[in-house]
Structures are given as structure tokens and as C-alpha cells.
Design an enzyme around this catalytic site. Structure first.
Site, PDB file in Angstrom:
ATOM      1  N   GLY A 203       0.774  -1.243   0.000  1.00  0.00           N
ATOM      2  CA  GLY A 203       0.000   0.000   0.000  1.00  0.00           C
ATOM      3  C   GLY A 203       0.802   1.288   0.000  1.00  0.00           C
ATOM      4  CB  CYS A 327      24.994   1.093  -0.442  1.00  0.00           C
ATOM      5  SG  CYS A 327      26.401   2.153  -0.440  1.00  0.00           S
TER       6      CYS A 327
END
Ligand code: PLP
Length: 385
Positions: A203, A327
Site C-alpha cells: 500500500g 548501501c
């Protein structure tokens, strides 16, 4: 301090809840709080809302209401699809095929299954991030029970050839799952036209609330439930249904689908303007497919600079973007998506993803294009890599 309100360019991470969605949800927190499994009137209201939400989502995906199971997020939908099929079909085979560029919700689930005796093939992608169909065909073996390939990539936006994959699997006893978490809301989804057996959505990626997802399960697909308890969701997912959030997801999907033509045209135009402006910065590479990509996704690698430092500098200027990967520091691994596309680790460290939304404006794009060249130039001079 920036002289403009915050500019949000990270809609692939999450989106704000549309005020119309919030309005639809609110009654189900307090006035209409009943448990849909109870029998008195306040509960029947919840049941009706739940049934209506299921019918809406099913209709928008081209499915039957009984084929929709509500979950707590896209990750749960992916986990349920992959582990559920693996466990239910292990007597037939132990081989799963996925791609090297999936979201962690799929990759980590596959790694988990590998530790439990399943064999997983991670398909390569080409330089634009498209899964190679020839590699898929080669990987299929008598033990293959499941193929899971995402509909669109969350980092570089490349749209995958799901129909072609379904065509390739036709006539074989192999279940096809697609993670459509990034695609839902942005792309037209019809499970019949796509030819998939399982499809995950979430959602909060299309202006609905966080903490609710859905899984389409084609009638007849063998799947082991992953949450045990009550008989909710036709025994496929135990737990009292999160009615308010489910209403929110269905309303958000309805709005996204009905407004898609205008939203796509506007967002894509802004995205192209942003992309063209950013590519004018020297030593900048566009990543992902130039054409078959999500309309809101612009992704780049800036050479000789760390993506993280660009993000921090942008944040100080009131702009929110992303590296597109998990990262978080200069020393961490470069994006598995970019490296799978053949981009060197050094270049991949300069990755930035900008994902636009329906509330972004021309002025905001102009503001970002005004800020970015100086930021890149300064960071390259300060911390060249
Ligand atoms: N799959 C893809 C492609 C995603 O981009 C994400 C979230 O970023 C997920 C799955 C996980 O969705 P959720 O945050 O709802 O668990």
C-alpha cells in the site's frame, strides 16, 4: 537553510498518504472498529468494508475476490508467495529461479530456502537491467517449481518482460510469481494478461498507508500458509484483518488506477526534464532501461563521487533522494542491481535514485537542477574517488 519547502524525490521508498485515502480509513479506527469475524452490526460494517476492499483490489488487478489475500507489507507478500510455494511443492522439486536484481524481500527469502535444501538460480540481467530470457529457458529443469521475477526494479526502474516469461513457462508445471510492489499504481496490472500465478503489492508505494500489502494467488495454486492461527483470509493468513489499512490500500489503488493517465503523463514529463538536466552534468551515466522503465524513476551514477555524500548535501539543501540501495557507507557493498548490470563497483558507489510523485512540480525540478551541479562539483573537489 534552504529557501524552499522540502522537496521529496524518494517515492520509490514510500509515498505520503493521499488525504482521500486517510479520510476513507479514519472511521475504521474508532466508530467502525468491529472485528470482521464477529456477528453484531458494528462488526458487519467492518466485514462489508473488508469485502468491498477485496472486490476493489481484485477488480483492479483483473482477479477474483477470493484470489486476494491481505498481508502486512510487500515483504510479507513476497515471503508468503515464495516460501508458501516452495513448501507446498517440495515433493515435486526443489529448484527455484529468480533474478539477480530482486528486492531483498525476495533475495533473502531465497537465501533462507537455500539453507533448507532448495536450489536457487539467480538469473543475470543485461546492461539495462532486463532479465535475460535465454538464461531463464536454460535454467529450467524438471525440478523447477517456481519462477519469481519482479515486474519493475526498485533501484533503476527497469520493467521486466513478465508476459514473455509467462509465455515461456506455459504448459510447464511451474508457478510464476512477480513482485509488483514498485509497479502497482504506476503500471497497468492485469494478472490474466500478465499470465502470473502470484503477484505482490504494498500500500505505501501508491499513496496508501504503510504496513499493509496484498498477494494475488491464482485459484488452484498450491501454497502453504506462513501465518498460522485463525481461519482468516480463507485459511491462507491468520490474524484479525487490519480493516482500516486494507480500506486504505484499496482506496489508494482505486485512485492510482483512475488517475493514472494524467499522473503518468505529468510525472514522466517532469522525470524526463530532471533526467535531461542531470545528464548535462559531466561524467554522469543514466542507469536502467531508457524506455522500458517506471515513469517516475530517474537513476544515475555520478563518477568520481560517493552517492552518500551527494545525498547528505542534497538533504542540507532540503531535497530528499536515495542511493537506491541499502548501501549506507562508503565502505559498504555497491548495489547488487548495478553490479549485476555490469557497472563497476567504483562507478556504482556514485549511484543516486530520484523517484518523482504526483505532488512534485516544475519549480521543484528546476530547484534541484539549480542545486545539483554545484553539489557534485564541490563533492568531487572535496572527496574525489
Ligand atoms: N519489493 C520491492 C520491489 C520493493 O521496492 C519493496 C520496498 O521497497 C518491497 C518489496 C518491500 O515492501 P514493504 O516495504 O511493503 O515490505
Amino acid at each position: 537553510m534552504p529557501d524552499h519547502p522540502f522537496i521529496y524525490l524518494d517515492h520509490a521508498a514510500t509515498t505520503p498518504v493521499d488525504p482521500r485515502v486517510l479520510e476513507a480509513m479514519l472511521p475504521y479506527f474508532s466508530q467502525k472498529f468491529g472485528n470482521p469475524s464477529s456477528i453484531y452490526s458494528v462488526a458487519r460494517e467492518s466485514r462489508r468494508a473488508l469485502d468491498h476492499a477485496r472486490e476493489t483490489v481484485a477488480q483492479l488487478l483483473g482477479a477474483q475476490p477470493r484470489e486476494i489475500v491481505f498481508t502486512a507489507c510487500g515483504s510479507e507478500s513476497d515471503n508468503t508467495a515464495i516460501k508458501g510455494v516452495a513448501e507446498a511443492n517440495q515433493a515435486r522439486g526443489n529448484h527455484i529461479i529468480t533474478s539477480a536484481i530482486e528486492h531483498e524481500a525476495v533475495l533473502e527469502t531465497c537465501h533462507y530456502l537455500e539453507k533448507r535444501g532448495f536450489r536457487v538460480t539467480y538469473l543475470p540481467v543485461d546492461a539495462m537491467g532486463t532479465v535475460e530470457l535465454a538464461a531463464l529457458e536454460q535454467a529450467i529443469c524438471p525440478e523447477t517449481i517456481l519462477v519469481s521475477v519482479m515486474m519493475a526494479n526498485n533501484e533503476v526502474g527497469t520493467i521486466q518482460p513478465i508476459r514473455e516469461i509467462a509465455q515461456l513457462l506455459k504448459g510447464r508445471d511451474i508457478v510464476l510469481h512477480t513482485d509488483a510492489v514498485q509497479a502497482a499504481g504506476s503500471l497497468d496490472i492485469d494478472v490474466e494478461a500478465l499470465g502470473v500465478d502470484l503477484l505482490s503489492i504494498s500500500g505505501h508505494k501508491f499513496y496508501g498507508p504503510k504496513g499493509v500489502g496484498a498477494l494475488y494467488i491464482r485459484q488452484g495454486t498450491k501454497l502453504m500458509p506462513q501465518l498460522h492461527g485463525g481461519g482468516q483470509e480463507k485459511n491462507r493468513r491468520a490474524g484479525t484483518e487490519n480493516v482500516a489499512e486494507i480500506v486504505g490500500l484499496a482506496t489508494a489503488l482505486e485512485i492510482a488506477c483512475s488517475e493514472r493517465p494524467e499522473t503518468t503523463a505529468r510525472v514522466q514529463r517532469l522525470r524526463d526534464k530532471l533526467r535531461d538536466g542531470v545528464l548535462a552534468i559531466p561524467d554522469t551515466i543514466a542507469t536502467g532501461h531508457p524506455r522500458d522503465r517506471l515513469p517516475n524513476n530517474a537513476s544515475f551514477c555520478f563518477q568520481h563521487v560517493e552517492g552518500e555524500t551527494i545525498l547528505l548535501a542534497l538533504d542540507l539543501q532540503g531535497v530528499g533522494a536515495s542511493t537506491g540501495s541499502a548501501c549506507t557507507s562508503a565502505s559498504s557493498e555497491p548495489s547488487h542491481v548495478l553490479t549485476a548490470m555490469g557497472i563497476s563497483a567504483a562507478v556504482a558507489h556514485g549511484a543516486i535514485r530520484m523517484t518523482l510523485g504526483k505532488e512534485n512540480t516544475d519549480e521543484q525540478v528546476d530547484a534541484v537542477l539549480g542545486l545539483l551541479p554545484a553539489i557534485i562539483e564541490k563533492q568531487r573537489a572535496l572527496a574525489p574517488v
